[in-house]
Design a protein around this motif. Structure first.
Motif, short mmCIF file in Angstrom:
data_model
loop_
_atom_site.label_atom_id
_atom_site.label_comp_id
_atom_site.label_asym_id
_atom_site.label_seq_id
_atom_site.Cartn_x
_atom_site.Cartn_y
_atom_site.Cartn_z
N ASN A 38 0.78 -1.25 0.00
CA ASN A 38 0.00 0.00 0.00
C ASN A 38 0.81 1.29 0.00
OD1 ASN A 38 -2.85 -1.16 0.47
ND2 ASN A 38 -1.66 -2.10 2.12
N ALA A 39 2.06 1.26 0.38
CA ALA A 39 2.78 2.52 0.57
C ALA A 39 4.12 2.60 -0.16
CB ALA A 39 3.01 2.77 2.05
N ARG A 40 4.53 1.57 -0.87
CA ARG A 40 5.85 1.60 -1.50
C ARG A 40 5.83 2.54 -2.70
NH1 ARG A 40 8.52 -1.30 -5.61
NH2 ARG A 40 6.62 -2.49 -6.00
N GLN A 41 6.81 3.45 -2.77
CA GLN A 41 6.96 4.35 -3.91
C GLN A 41 7.76 3.64 -5.00
OE1 GLN A 41 5.90 7.96 -4.34
NE2 GLN A 41 6.13 6.90 -6.28
N GLY A 42 7.15 3.40 -6.13
CA GLY A 42 7.83 2.75 -7.24
C GLY A 42 8.39 3.77 -8.21
N ARG A 43 8.63 3.32 -9.42
CA ARG A 43 9.09 4.23 -10.47
C ARG A 43 8.26 4.01 -11.72
NH1 ARG A 43 12.99 2.01 -14.06
NH2 ARG A 43 13.41 -0.20 -13.69
N LEU A 44 8.32 4.99 -12.60
CA LEU A 44 7.55 4.93 -13.83
C LEU A 44 8.45 4.39 -14.94
CD1 LEU A 44 4.61 5.70 -14.27
CD2 LEU A 44 5.37 7.82 -15.33
N LYS A 45 7.98 3.34 -15.62
CA LYS A 45 8.73 2.73 -16.70
C LYS A 45 8.01 2.97 -18.03
CE LYS A 45 10.40 -1.35 -16.39
NZ LYS A 45 10.50 -2.82 -16.24
N SER A 46 8.78 3.02 -19.10
CA SER A 46 8.22 3.16 -20.44
C SER A 46 9.12 2.40 -21.41
CB SER A 46 8.09 4.63 -20.85
OG SER A 46 7.37 4.75 -22.05
N TRP A 47 8.63 2.23 -22.65
CA TRP A 47 9.34 1.43 -23.63
C TRP A 47 9.39 2.15 -24.97
CZ3 TRP A 47 6.12 -0.26 -19.91
CH2 TRP A 47 6.60 -1.23 -19.03
N GLU A 48 10.35 1.75 -25.80
CA GLU A 48 10.53 2.37 -27.11
C GLU A 48 9.27 2.20 -27.97
OE1 GLU A 48 13.13 1.35 -31.07
OE2 GLU A 48 14.21 1.54 -29.17
N PRO A 49 8.75 3.28 -28.53
CA PRO A 49 7.56 3.15 -29.38
C PRO A 49 7.89 2.48 -30.71
CG PRO A 49 8.36 5.41 -29.40
CD PRO A 49 9.19 4.68 -28.39
N HIS A 50 6.94 1.71 -31.23
CA HIS A 50 7.14 1.03 -32.51
C HIS A 50 6.86 1.94 -33.70
CE1 HIS A 50 7.84 -2.98 -30.89
NE2 HIS A 50 6.85 -2.77 -30.04
N SER A 51 6.19 3.06 -33.47
CA SER A 51 5.85 3.97 -34.56
C SER A 51 5.77 5.39 -34.01
CB SER A 51 4.51 3.57 -35.21
OG SER A 51 3.48 3.51 -34.23
N PHE A 52 5.68 6.34 -34.93
CA PHE A 52 5.59 7.75 -34.54
C PHE A 52 5.05 8.54 -35.72
CE2 PHE A 52 9.69 7.19 -36.49
CZ PHE A 52 9.89 8.33 -37.25
N ALA A 53 4.54 9.72 -35.45
CA ALA A 53 4.13 10.65 -36.49
C ALA A 53 5.07 11.86 -36.42
CB ALA A 53 2.69 11.09 -36.31
N ALA A 54 5.43 12.39 -37.59
CA ALA A 54 6.40 13.49 -37.61
C ALA A 54 6.13 14.43 -38.76
CB ALA A 54 7.83 12.94 -37.71
N ILE A 55 6.44 15.69 -38.53
CA ILE A 55 6.51 16.70 -39.57
C ILE A 55 7.65 17.64 -39.19
CG2 ILE A 55 4.76 18.15 -38.46
CD1 ILE A 55 3.94 19.09 -41.29
N VAL A 56 8.51 17.93 -40.16
CA VAL A 56 9.69 18.76 -39.89
C VAL A 56 9.79 19.81 -40.97
CG1 VAL A 56 12.16 18.81 -39.46
CG2 VAL A 56 10.85 16.76 -38.86
N HIS A 57 9.40 21.04 -40.63
CA HIS A 57 9.53 22.18 -41.52
C HIS A 57 10.80 22.95 -41.17
CE1 HIS A 57 5.88 21.75 -43.74
NE2 HIS A 57 5.10 21.85 -42.67
N ALA A 58 11.08 23.96 -41.96
CA ALA A 58 12.22 24.81 -41.67
C ALA A 58 12.03 25.57 -40.36
CB ALA A 58 12.44 25.80 -42.81
N HIS A 59 10.77 25.82 -39.98
CA HIS A 59 10.50 26.65 -38.81
C HIS A 59 9.86 25.89 -37.66
CE1 HIS A 59 11.54 29.87 -41.49
NE2 HIS A 59 10.50 29.64 -42.26
N ILE A 60 9.58 24.60 -37.80
CA ILE A 60 8.91 23.88 -36.72
C ILE A 60 9.22 22.39 -36.85
CG2 ILE A 60 6.74 23.38 -37.93
CD1 ILE A 60 5.31 24.14 -35.32
#
Length: 235
Positions: A38-60
């Motif tokens: 009930n009281a143990r402080q754990g940690r947050l884990k995450s994993w490498e995503p298999h996909s992503f969405a991206a847009i890369v403009h000159a300004h953003i």
């Protein structure tokens, strides 16, 4: 060689009878179990995503990632903020800030803007979230190579930014940086046609950033007119 708890207690308190030793051990076990459950402080884990969405403009630069967060402890963990950084890149590569929590990975006109808001991950539970990061003039240009990326978080129970996840973002898979769409983050070999499109898109992006070169501008001025004839003023 480890001794039983009862033996340790008996050695520490030789005057306690056997029944008292058992009671003390039961109390220690009960308190430890309650704390663990009930009281143990754990940690947050995450994993490498298999996909992503991206847009890369000159300004953003904008990246949308599907993240799974798992709380290993019993107490809830409050996530106050998130950001994406490039630890191996020059200081000119600014962090991408958390700007939205969309409802789907594929960007589209149906997206409903959802501003960032703190959230809690309950103890021993997992959440799947879509997080969109963005920054103007970030320095990220989606070159055809691998990038080391870190997701950093600010937690309610800790001060400062903490590294939540470090993974490889495969920039070579972004074959059209001007199109906000989904790409695989798997280490797949692109076809020659995809590589050609990626190289052409990258050259267009670099041209947009740097503008026409002096030699290209001089060649344009010295070229014949559209009709294919010569300029009569230069005879």
């Amino acid at each position: 060689m480890f001794l039983p708890i009862s033996a340790v207690v008996q050695d520490a308190f030789p005057s306690i009878p056997g029944a008292g030793v058992v009671s003390v051990c039961a109390l220690i076990f009960t308190v430890a179990s309650f704390w663990w459950i009930n009281a143990r402080q754990g940690r947050l884990k995450s994993w490498e995503p298999h996909s992503f969405a991206a847009i890369v403009h000159a300004h953003i630069a904008r990246l949308r990632l599907p993240l799974v967060l798992h709380n290993t402890g019993a107490k809830p963990i409050v996530v106050q903020d998130l950001r994406l950084t490039f630890p191996d890149e020059p200081a000119s590569h600014l962090p991408l800030l958390w700007v939205s929590s969309p409802s789907r990975l594929q960007p589209g006109t149906e997206d409903e803007p959802k501003l960032p808001a703190g959230f809690a991950v309950a103890g021993r539970e997992a959440q799947q979230l879509l997080i969109e990061f963005e920054a103007p003039f970030s320095g990220f240009s989606a070159e055809p190579r691998d990038y080391k990326v870190q997701i950093q978080a600010r937690f309610g129970h800790r001060n400062g930014w903490c590294t939540l996840l470090t993974f490889t973002l495969r920039g070579a898979n972004i074959i059209d940086p001007d199109q906000y769409t989904v790409y695989s983050n798997a280490p797949l070999e692109l076809t020659k046609e995809d590589r050609r499109k990626a190289d052409a898109a990258l050259l267009d992006l670099l041209d947009e950033r740097e503008g026409p070169s002096p030699s290209a501008e001089r060649k344009r001025r010295d070229s014949p007119n559209d009709g294919g004839g010569t300029d009569t003023n230069l005879q």
